[in-house]
Motif scaffolding. Structure first.
Motif, PDB file in Angstrom:
ATOM      1  N   UNK A 194      15.590 -48.701 -15.274  1.00  0.00           N
ATOM      2  CA  UNK A 194      16.608 -48.427 -14.067  1.00  0.00           C
ATOM      3  C   UNK A 194      17.919 -47.655 -14.331  1.00  0.00           C
ATOM      4  N   UNK A 195      18.457 -48.152 -15.335  1.00  0.00           N
ATOM      5  CA  UNK A 195      19.734 -47.593 -15.916  1.00  0.00           C
ATOM      6  C   UNK A 195      19.727 -46.489 -16.849  1.00  0.00           C
ATOM      7  N   UNK A 196      18.614 -45.991 -17.207  1.00  0.00           N
ATOM      8  CA  UNK A 196      18.366 -44.962 -18.023  1.00  0.00           C
ATOM      9  C   UNK A 196      17.006 -44.028 -17.535  1.00  0.00           C
ATOM     10  N   UNK A 197      17.033 -43.249 -16.498  1.00  0.00           N
ATOM     11  CA  UNK A 197      16.118 -42.825 -15.778  1.00  0.00           C
ATOM     12  C   UNK A 197      15.293 -41.781 -16.776  1.00  0.00           C
ATOM     13  N   UNK A 198      16.206 -41.046 -17.407  1.00  0.00           N
ATOM     14  CA  UNK A 198      15.667 -39.935 -18.367  1.00  0.00           C
ATOM     15  C   UNK A 198      14.744 -40.615 -19.541  1.00  0.00           C
ATOM     16  N   UNK A 199      15.184 -41.911 -19.855  1.00  0.00           N
ATOM     17  CA  UNK A 199      14.284 -42.506 -20.947  1.00  0.00           C
ATOM     18  C   UNK A 199      12.997 -43.019 -20.079  1.00  0.00           C
ATOM     19  N   UNK A 200      12.987 -43.342 -19.027  1.00  0.00           N
ATOM     20  CA  UNK A 200      11.912 -43.774 -18.203  1.00  0.00           C
ATOM     21  C   UNK A 200      10.832 -42.549 -18.018  1.00  0.00           C
ATOM     22  N   UNK A 201      11.192 -41.559 -17.920  1.00  0.00           N
ATOM     23  CA  UNK A 201      10.461 -40.311 -18.085  1.00  0.00           C
ATOM     24  C   UNK A 201       9.851 -40.343 -19.765  1.00  0.00           C
ATOM     25  N   UNK A 202      10.483 -40.813 -20.683  1.00  0.00           N
ATOM     26  CA  UNK A 202       9.988 -40.573 -22.046  1.00  0.00           C
ATOM     27  C   UNK A 202       8.926 -41.852 -22.145  1.00  0.00           C
ATOM     28  N   UNK A 203       9.217 -43.206 -21.487  1.00  0.00           N
ATOM     29  CA  UNK A 203       8.575 -44.171 -21.769  1.00  0.00           C
ATOM     30  C   UNK A 203       6.967 -43.787 -20.882  1.00  0.00           C
ATOM     31  N   UNK A 204       7.122 -43.244 -19.778  1.00  0.00           N
ATOM     32  CA  UNK A 204       5.929 -42.871 -19.111  1.00  0.00           C
ATOM     33  C   UNK A 204       4.986 -41.704 -19.851  1.00  0.00           C
ATOM     34  N   UNK A 205       5.547 -41.165 -20.724  1.00  0.00           N
ATOM     35  CA  UNK A 205       4.863 -39.954 -21.055  1.00  0.00           C
ATOM     36  C   UNK A 205       4.955 -38.764 -20.587  1.00  0.00           C
ATOM     37  N   UNK A 206       5.847 -38.750 -19.339  1.00  0.00           N
ATOM     38  CA  UNK A 206       6.162 -37.536 -18.491  1.00  0.00           C
ATOM     39  C   UNK A 206       6.717 -36.278 -19.277  1.00  0.00           C
ATOM     40  N   UNK A 207       7.947 -36.834 -19.910  1.00  0.00           N
ATOM     41  CA  UNK A 207       8.533 -35.894 -20.712  1.00  0.00           C
ATOM     42  C   UNK A 207       7.933 -35.303 -22.232  1.00  0.00           C
ATOM     43  N   UNK A 236      18.709 -36.581 -22.558  1.00  0.00           N
ATOM     44  CA  UNK A 236      18.422 -37.705 -21.916  1.00  0.00           C
ATOM     45  C   UNK A 236      18.674 -37.365 -20.546  1.00  0.00           C
ATOM     46  N   UNK A 237      20.086 -36.578 -20.385  1.00  0.00           N
ATOM     47  CA  UNK A 237      20.478 -36.516 -19.060  1.00  0.00           C
ATOM     48  C   UNK A 237      19.660 -35.286 -18.329  1.00  0.00           C
ATOM     49  N   UNK A 238      19.326 -34.299 -19.025  1.00  0.00           N
ATOM     50  CA  UNK A 238      18.439 -33.401 -18.521  1.00  0.00           C
ATOM     51  C   UNK A 238      17.028 -33.867 -17.926  1.00  0.00           C
ATOM     52  N   UNK A 239      16.696 -34.934 -18.656  1.00  0.00           N
ATOM     53  CA  UNK A 239      15.276 -35.589 -18.243  1.00  0.00           C
ATOM     54  C   UNK A 239      15.501 -36.335 -16.825  1.00  0.00           C
ATOM     55  N   UNK A 240      16.552 -36.542 -16.510  1.00  0.00           N
ATOM     56  CA  UNK A 240      16.958 -37.469 -15.315  1.00  0.00           C
ATOM     57  C   UNK A 240      16.812 -36.414 -13.978  1.00  0.00           C
ATOM     58  N   UNK A 241      16.645 -35.226 -14.111  1.00  0.00           N
ATOM     59  CA  UNK A 241      16.335 -34.235 -12.951  1.00  0.00           C
ATOM     60  C   UNK A 241      15.007 -34.729 -12.516  1.00  0.00           C
ATOM     61  N   UNK A 242      14.977 -34.729 -11.004  1.00  0.00           N
ATOM     62  CA  UNK A 242      13.861 -35.413 -10.690  1.00  0.00           C
ATOM     63  C   UNK A 242      12.800 -34.093 -10.287  1.00  0.00           C
ATOM     64  N   UNK A 243      13.320 -32.696 -10.730  1.00  0.00           N
ATOM     65  CA  UNK A 243      12.557 -31.736 -10.487  1.00  0.00           C
ATOM     66  C   UNK A 243      11.469 -31.605 -11.608  1.00  0.00           C
ATOM     67  N   UNK A 244      11.712 -32.382 -12.654  1.00  0.00           N
ATOM     68  CA  UNK A 244      10.696 -32.287 -14.069  1.00  0.00           C
ATOM     69  C   UNK A 244      10.722 -30.952 -14.498  1.00  0.00           C
ATOM     70  N   UNK A 245      11.525 -30.116 -14.630  1.00  0.00           N
ATOM     71  CA  UNK A 245      11.147 -28.912 -15.198  1.00  0.00           C
ATOM     72  C   UNK A 245      11.050 -29.175 -16.863  1.00  0.00           C
ATOM     73  N   UNK A 246      10.377 -28.212 -17.384  1.00  0.00           N
ATOM     74  CA  UNK A 246       9.938 -28.095 -18.739  1.00  0.00           C
ATOM     75  C   UNK A 246      11.236 -27.943 -19.286  1.00  0.00           C
TER      76      UNK A 246
END
Length: 192
Positions: free
Chosen positions: A96-109, A17-27
């Motif tokens: 807002x409190x879980x940015x990495x989880x937001x990337x999961x929610x929107x399917x980005x991750x 989850x912490x790695x998903x918080x990176x704004x660079x969106x690396x795989x």
């Protein structure tokens, strides 16, 4: 130092989850995750069958967190319109409190991951929409106003998803709660 049962698994999910918080969106690869944890990839596979199972763990966390709070709102608040406001607020605050989880929610991750993960997120969206619809039906009964619960619940869900997208795509700079109270009032006069 030995870890307690389940502790390592939790640590893996938190690091992911912490790695998903990176704004660079690396795989995110299992090799990168293992390196971040300072363990071998084999150590990851002792706890998870694969990366898809790790993402399922994150989705499960999202479901438990959101619906735990939503169920609490539904049991504590009898006013349907207040339920809607509070549920939407919880959805946005969670992101807002879980940015990495937001990337999961929107399917980005989940891009290039097992398609069942996106199916599970879609099911989560369906549940959120049903919950909003139920609160709007309660509000209809309480206020005597005629709502269109199906259309309005969908609009609110789309609003939340849009806010999540904006948050993630801005590199987590545009907060989901920005202007939300004014915007809810504009959406359908939910201002008391």
């Amino acid at each position: 130092m030995a870890t307690k049962p389940g502790e390592r698994k939790q640590q893996i999910l938190e690091t992911l989850a912490k790695m998903l918080e990176s704004p660079k969106r690396e795989k995110i690869t299992t090799a990168a995750l293992a390196a971040r944890l300072d363990v071998s990839e084999a150590a990851l596979y002792r706890h998870f069958a694969g990366k898809a199972q790790m993402f399922e763990g994150l989705i499960e966390f999202i479901e438990q967190s959101l619906f735990g709070l939503i169920n609490k709102i539904s049991s504590e608040e009898s006013d349907g319109l207040k339920q809607v406001r509070r549920i939407l607020t919880i959805m946005l605050l969670f992101a807002e409190k879980n940015p990495g989880m937001t990337r999961v929610l929107i399917g980005d991750a989940l891009v290039n991951e097992d398609e069942r993960l996106q199916t599970r997120i879609n099911q989560l969206f369906d549940r959120l929409e049903s919950t909003l619809k139920q609160s709007l039906r309660i509000a209809e009964t309480q206020t005597g106003r005629k709502f269109n619960p199906e259309a309005q619940a969908n609009l609110l869900l789309c609003f939340a998803i849009g806010r999540w997208h904006q948050f993630a795509k801005s590199g987590f700079k545009r907060k989901p709660m920005e202007y939300v109270q004014d915007q809810l009032g504009l959406l359908y006069g939910l201002v008391e």
